[in-house]
Design a protein around this motif. Sequence first.
Motif, PDB file in Angstrom:
ATOM      1  N   GLY A  72       0.792  -1.228  -0.144  1.00 57.05           N
ATOM      2  CA  GLY A  72      -0.114   0.010   0.062  1.00 57.05           C
ATOM      3  C   GLY A  72       0.933   1.287   0.087  1.00 57.05           C
ATOM      4  O   GLY A  72       1.957   1.288  -0.711  1.00 57.05           O
ATOM      5  N   ILE A  73       0.278   2.345   0.777  1.00 56.77           N
ATOM      6  CA  ILE A  73       1.054   3.544   0.729  1.00 56.77           C
ATOM      7  C   ILE A  73       2.536   3.549   1.507  1.00 56.77           C
ATOM      8  O   ILE A  73       3.399   4.206   1.096  1.00 56.77           O
ATOM      9  CB  ILE A  73       0.082   4.627   1.320  1.00 56.77           C
ATOM     10  CG1 ILE A  73      -1.015   4.934   0.937  1.00 56.77           C
ATOM     11  CG2 ILE A  73       0.816   5.861   1.676  1.00 56.77           C
ATOM     12  CD1 ILE A  73      -2.047   5.839   1.258  1.00 56.77           C
ATOM     13  N   VAL A  74       2.496   2.822   2.470  1.00 56.52           N
ATOM     14  CA  VAL A  74       4.040   2.422   3.013  1.00 56.52           C
ATOM     15  C   VAL A  74       4.891   2.142   2.016  1.00 56.52           C
ATOM     16  O   VAL A  74       5.958   2.644   1.918  1.00 56.52           O
ATOM     17  CB  VAL A  74       3.733   1.364   4.358  1.00 56.52           C
ATOM     18  CG1 VAL A  74       5.087   1.077   4.745  1.00 56.52           C
ATOM     19  CG2 VAL A  74       2.971   2.024   5.417  1.00 56.52           C
ATOM     20  N   GLU A  75       4.677   1.105   1.282  1.00 57.19           N
ATOM     21  CA  GLU A  75       5.467   0.421   0.124  1.00 57.19           C
ATOM     22  C   GLU A  75       5.720   1.629  -0.879  1.00 57.19           C
ATOM     23  O   GLU A  75       6.688   1.833  -1.473  1.00 57.19           O
ATOM     24  CB  GLU A  75       5.095  -0.682  -0.400  1.00 57.19           C
ATOM     25  CG  GLU A  75       5.783  -0.951  -1.306  1.00 57.19           C
ATOM     26  CD  GLU A  75       5.672  -2.656  -1.970  1.00 57.19           C
ATOM     27  OE1 GLU A  75       6.517  -3.447  -2.083  1.00 57.19           O
ATOM     28  OE2 GLU A  75       4.443  -2.800  -2.386  1.00 57.19           O
ATOM     29  N   GLU A  76       4.781   2.323  -1.151  1.00 60.28           N
ATOM     30  CA  GLU A  76       4.872   3.527  -2.170  1.00 60.28           C
ATOM     31  C   GLU A  76       5.795   4.529  -1.709  1.00 60.28           C
ATOM     32  O   GLU A  76       6.741   5.076  -2.325  1.00 60.28           O
ATOM     33  CB  GLU A  76       3.460   4.112  -2.445  1.00 60.28           C
ATOM     34  CG  GLU A  76       3.368   5.175  -3.169  1.00 60.28           C
ATOM     35  CD  GLU A  76       2.103   5.920  -3.296  1.00 60.28           C
ATOM     36  OE1 GLU A  76       2.120   7.107  -3.507  1.00 60.28           O
ATOM     37  OE2 GLU A  76       1.036   5.337  -3.047  1.00 60.28           O
ATOM     38  N   ILE A  77       5.651   4.832  -0.504  1.00 63.63           N
ATOM     39  CA  ILE A  77       6.865   5.791   0.364  1.00 63.63           C
ATOM     40  C   ILE A  77       8.135   5.297   0.057  1.00 63.63           C
ATOM     41  O   ILE A  77       8.920   5.917  -0.268  1.00 63.63           O
ATOM     42  CB  ILE A  77       6.247   6.081   1.582  1.00 63.63           C
ATOM     43  CG1 ILE A  77       5.028   6.901   1.686  1.00 63.63           C
ATOM     44  CG2 ILE A  77       7.569   6.896   2.467  1.00 63.63           C
ATOM     45  CD1 ILE A  77       4.546   7.028   2.907  1.00 63.63           C
ATOM     46  N   GLU A  78       8.252   3.789   0.367  1.00 61.49           N
ATOM     47  CA  GLU A  78       9.733   3.338   0.619  1.00 61.49           C
ATOM     48  C   GLU A  78      10.264   3.186  -0.938  1.00 61.49           C
ATOM     49  O   GLU A  78      11.648   3.286  -1.261  1.00 61.49           O
ATOM     50  CB  GLU A  78       9.402   1.830   0.920  1.00 61.49           C
ATOM     51  CG  GLU A  78       9.229   1.706   2.334  1.00 61.49           C
ATOM     52  CD  GLU A  78      10.539   1.754   3.352  1.00 61.49           C
ATOM     53  OE1 GLU A  78      11.422   2.224   2.887  1.00 61.49           O
ATOM     54  OE2 GLU A  78      10.440   1.003   4.289  1.00 61.49           O
ATOM     55  N   LEU A  79       9.437   2.689  -1.811  1.00 63.49           N
ATOM     56  CA  LEU A  79       9.809   2.668  -3.360  1.00 63.49           C
ATOM     57  C   LEU A  79      10.303   3.934  -3.883  1.00 63.49           C
ATOM     58  O   LEU A  79      11.070   4.144  -4.550  1.00 63.49           O
ATOM     59  CB  LEU A  79       8.641   1.917  -4.230  1.00 63.49           C
ATOM     60  CG  LEU A  79       8.521   0.574  -3.838  1.00 63.49           C
ATOM     61  CD1 LEU A  79       7.361  -0.214  -4.893  1.00 63.49           C
ATOM     62  CD2 LEU A  79       9.819  -0.301  -4.146  1.00 63.49           C
ATOM     63  N   THR A  80       9.259   5.268  -3.741  1.00 64.59           N
ATOM     64  CA  THR A  80       9.812   6.358  -4.157  1.00 64.59           C
ATOM     65  C   THR A  80      11.161   6.871  -3.494  1.00 64.59           C
ATOM     66  O   THR A  80      11.835   7.451  -4.374  1.00 64.59           O
ATOM     67  CB  THR A  80       8.753   7.333  -3.881  1.00 64.59           C
ATOM     68  OG1 THR A  80       7.483   6.841  -4.283  1.00 64.59           O
ATOM     69  CG2 THR A  80       8.968   8.851  -4.012  1.00 64.59           C
ATOM     70  N   ASN A  81      11.415   6.841  -2.311  1.00 63.09           N
ATOM     71  CA  ASN A  81      12.374   6.843  -1.597  1.00 63.09           C
ATOM     72  C   ASN A  81      13.646   6.268  -2.290  1.00 63.09           C
ATOM     73  O   ASN A  81      14.783   6.745  -2.272  1.00 63.09           O
ATOM     74  CB  ASN A  81      12.611   6.804  -0.119  1.00 63.09           C
ATOM     75  CG  ASN A  81      13.651   7.296   0.745  1.00 63.09           C
ATOM     76  OD1 ASN A  81      13.992   8.457   0.638  1.00 63.09           O
ATOM     77  ND2 ASN A  81      14.394   6.532   1.339  1.00 63.09           N
TER      78      ASN A  81
END
Length: 229
Positions: A70-79
Motif C-alpha cells: 500500500g502507501i507505506v511501500e509506495e513511500i519506500e519505493l519512491t525513496n
Amino acid sequence: MNDNTTEIVRDLVVVGGGIAGCTAAMAASRLGLHVALVQNRPVLGGNASSEIGLLMGGADRDFPHVRESGIVEEIELTNRFYNHEVQWRNCLSDTLLENQVLDSGVDLYLNTHIHALKMDDSASIACVTGAQQATEKVFCFDAPLFIDATGDAHIAALAGAESMRGSEARDRFGEPLAPQESSPTKMGSTLMFRVKDIGRPVPFVRPDWADHFPDPDDLPVSIHDPDRP
C-alpha cells in the motif's frame, strides 16, 4: 475565535505528521475528502524523518513474509528510486515524503502545534486550535472528523478520551498475536550517533550533566543483536 485566528474548514483533520498521519491523510484525500495534515515539526516522517534518523520498519523487519504494501511501500519505493543513500544519511527522504503528501491533495500545515480544542454538544471534537511557529499565525481547524496521529494521544488527552498505556492482553481485543498478559512496557528512547575514523586521537570531555557508564554492564537496559549493527 478571536480576530487573529484563521478558520480552516475541512472534511478531515489529521494531527501528527509521522508515517501514520501521512498515510492516513494521503489515503483519505485520494478517496475524495478535503484533508488538512497538521504537524508541529518542520518536516514530516516523525521517527522516520532526518530529525530522528530511524527508518520505516514494520512487521517485515523481522518477518519478510509479512511485508507491508500500500502507501507505506509506495513511500519506500519512491525513496529508493530517488534517494541512493541510506535514508538517515540525508534529508532527501523528508522532501520526497512532503511531495507525496502534497501530490495526494492534502493541505499541509507544518510547524503548527495544536494546543487547544473545543467539544460540541454531542461530546465530539468540533475544532482544534494551533499556533504556527515563526509566522505566529493561529489556526482553528473545523471538521466533522479528526485523527489523532500524534504518537502520544495528545488530542485524545485534550478531549478527555480514555487512553491506555503499555500493551494490552490478548483477550482485550481478541488479538491472537498479542501477549497473554497486559504489560506497562512502552517504547523506549533511541540514541543514535555516528562515528568516523579521522586518523588521530580525538579527546572527549564529558559534560557535567552526562551520566557515566564506563562498562556496558552498567547500562540499566541493554539489548544487543549480534546480527545487526
